[in-house]
Write an enzyme that holds these catalytic residues in place. Structure first.
Site, PDB file in Angstrom:
ATOM      1  N   CYS A 110       0.834  -1.212   0.000  1.00  0.00           N
ATOM      2  CA  CYS A 110       0.000   0.000   0.000  1.00  0.00           C
ATOM      3  C   CYS A 110       0.869   1.264   0.000  1.00  0.00           C
ATOM      4  O   CYS A 110       1.513   1.554  -0.978  1.00  0.00           O
ATOM      5  CB  CYS A 110      -1.005  -0.026   1.150  1.00  0.00           C
ATOM      6  SG  CYS A 110      -2.310   1.210   0.895  1.00  0.00           S
ATOM      7  N   HIS A 214      -3.834  -5.080   0.135  1.00  0.00           N
ATOM      8  CA  HIS A 214      -3.443  -5.393   1.519  1.00  0.00           C
ATOM      9  C   HIS A 214      -3.506  -6.895   1.781  1.00  0.00           C
ATOM     10  O   HIS A 214      -4.441  -7.371   2.427  1.00  0.00           O
ATOM     11  CB  HIS A 214      -4.369  -4.667   2.506  1.00  0.00           C
ATOM     12  CG  HIS A 214      -4.031  -3.232   2.703  1.00  0.00           C
ATOM     13  ND1 HIS A 214      -3.095  -2.800   3.613  1.00  0.00           N
ATOM     14  CD2 HIS A 214      -4.492  -2.111   2.101  1.00  0.00           C
ATOM     15  CE1 HIS A 214      -3.000  -1.482   3.581  1.00  0.00           C
ATOM     16  NE2 HIS A 214      -3.842  -1.041   2.663  1.00  0.00           N
ATOM     17  N   GLU A 216      -2.073  -8.574   3.946  1.00  0.00           N
ATOM     18  CA  GLU A 216      -2.061  -8.895   5.393  1.00  0.00           C
ATOM     19  C   GLU A 216      -3.475  -8.985   5.962  1.00  0.00           C
ATOM     20  O   GLU A 216      -3.679  -9.604   7.004  1.00  0.00           O
ATOM     21  CB  GLU A 216      -1.217  -7.872   6.168  1.00  0.00           C
ATOM     22  CG  GLU A 216      -1.898  -6.561   6.537  1.00  0.00           C
ATOM     23  CD  GLU A 216      -2.046  -5.594   5.367  1.00  0.00           C
ATOM     24  OE1 GLU A 216      -1.615  -5.920   4.246  1.00  0.00           O
ATOM     25  OE2 GLU A 216      -2.601  -4.493   5.593  1.00  0.00           O
TER      26      GLU A 216
END
Ligand code: MN
Length: 240
Positions: A110, A214, A216
């Site tokens: 990001c 993203h 994660e």
């Protein structure tokens, strides 16, 4: 072999009159789950601190957050520019330069892909919604793990090999993006509207991958593609 130590960049924010460290815990969970040892790195004042740190870690994870200050890529502030954090910019740009020098495996997520792009000489779109007519909404009011748009992945890129696919539905929580890609840097993923969602260093001398989405936030999902990025970072950091 010892557990690879992964530096994870974090931010700060004033809260109740105290400046506190700030980092989404899913970055830490992702590194831990992939077998790495997370080391949170706040903005620091002295580049010598970062050099010492980079000499001791095995990999680097650049995380999401504020907008990069436009003067870092030779632009003036757009009216829709968000919060900036000059100390964090300084720290992360130094981390990228040091990682490149050392060939330290680097995953940039990001804001991270934007920092990576700027560190290598690229520029950013400061606000997709107002600067790219007809672009998708890359920051819709949805949960952070909602799959918002597809990305088309460049065959032959490291990213394609890691993800094991040439198209992937991804989440999208950003209003900025990489604009001009530095000469020699490979663009590896594009949203359907042409917004850049992936870049990587092309040579074997440095494993450096940036993604605009993203992963994660998606490590608990059924698919492997999101965990694979962290697995590969930790594997490269471990010398594999
Ligand atoms: Mn997006």
């Amino acid at each position: 072999m010892t557990t690879p130590l992964i530096a994870i960049s974090a931010s700060t924010r004033a809260d109740d009159g105290v400046t506190r460290l700030r980092l989404g815990v899913n970055y830490i969970r992702a590194i831990e789950r992939s077998g790495g040892l997370p080391l949170v790195v706040p903005p620091v004042a002295d580049p010598a601190t970062l050099a010492t740190l980079l000499d001791r870690v095995d990999g680097l994870l650049l995380t999401g957050g504020e907008d990069v200050a436009p003067e870092r890529y030779g632009a003036s502030a757009h009216p829709r520019l968000g919060t900036v954090h000059p100390e964090r910019d300084a720290t992360e740009l130094e981390l990228v330069a040091g990682a490149r020098e050392r060939g330290l495996p680097t995953l940039a997520i990001c804001r991270g892909i934007q920092v990576l792009g700027v560190a290598l000489g690229g520029t950013l779109i400061q606000d997709i919604g107002s600067e790219r007519t007809g672009a998708l909404d890359h920051d819709p009011p949805l949960a952070r793990d909602s799959l918002v748009h597809a990305v088309a992945i460049d065959p032959g890129s490291r990213l394609a090999a890691i993800l094991g696919t040439l198209t992937l539905d991804v989440n999208s929580v950003h209003h900025q993006a990489v604009d001009a890609v530095p000469a020699g840097i490979r663009t590896t993923a594009l949203a359907p509207d042409g917004i850049i969602e992936g870049i990587e260093w092309p040579g074997d001398d440095w494993w450096a991958i940036g993604v605009q989405w993203h992963p994660e936030e998606l490590i608990d999902s059924r698919r492997n593609a999101d965990r694979a990025l962290f697995d590969e970072l930790v594997a490269k950091a471990g010398g594999k």
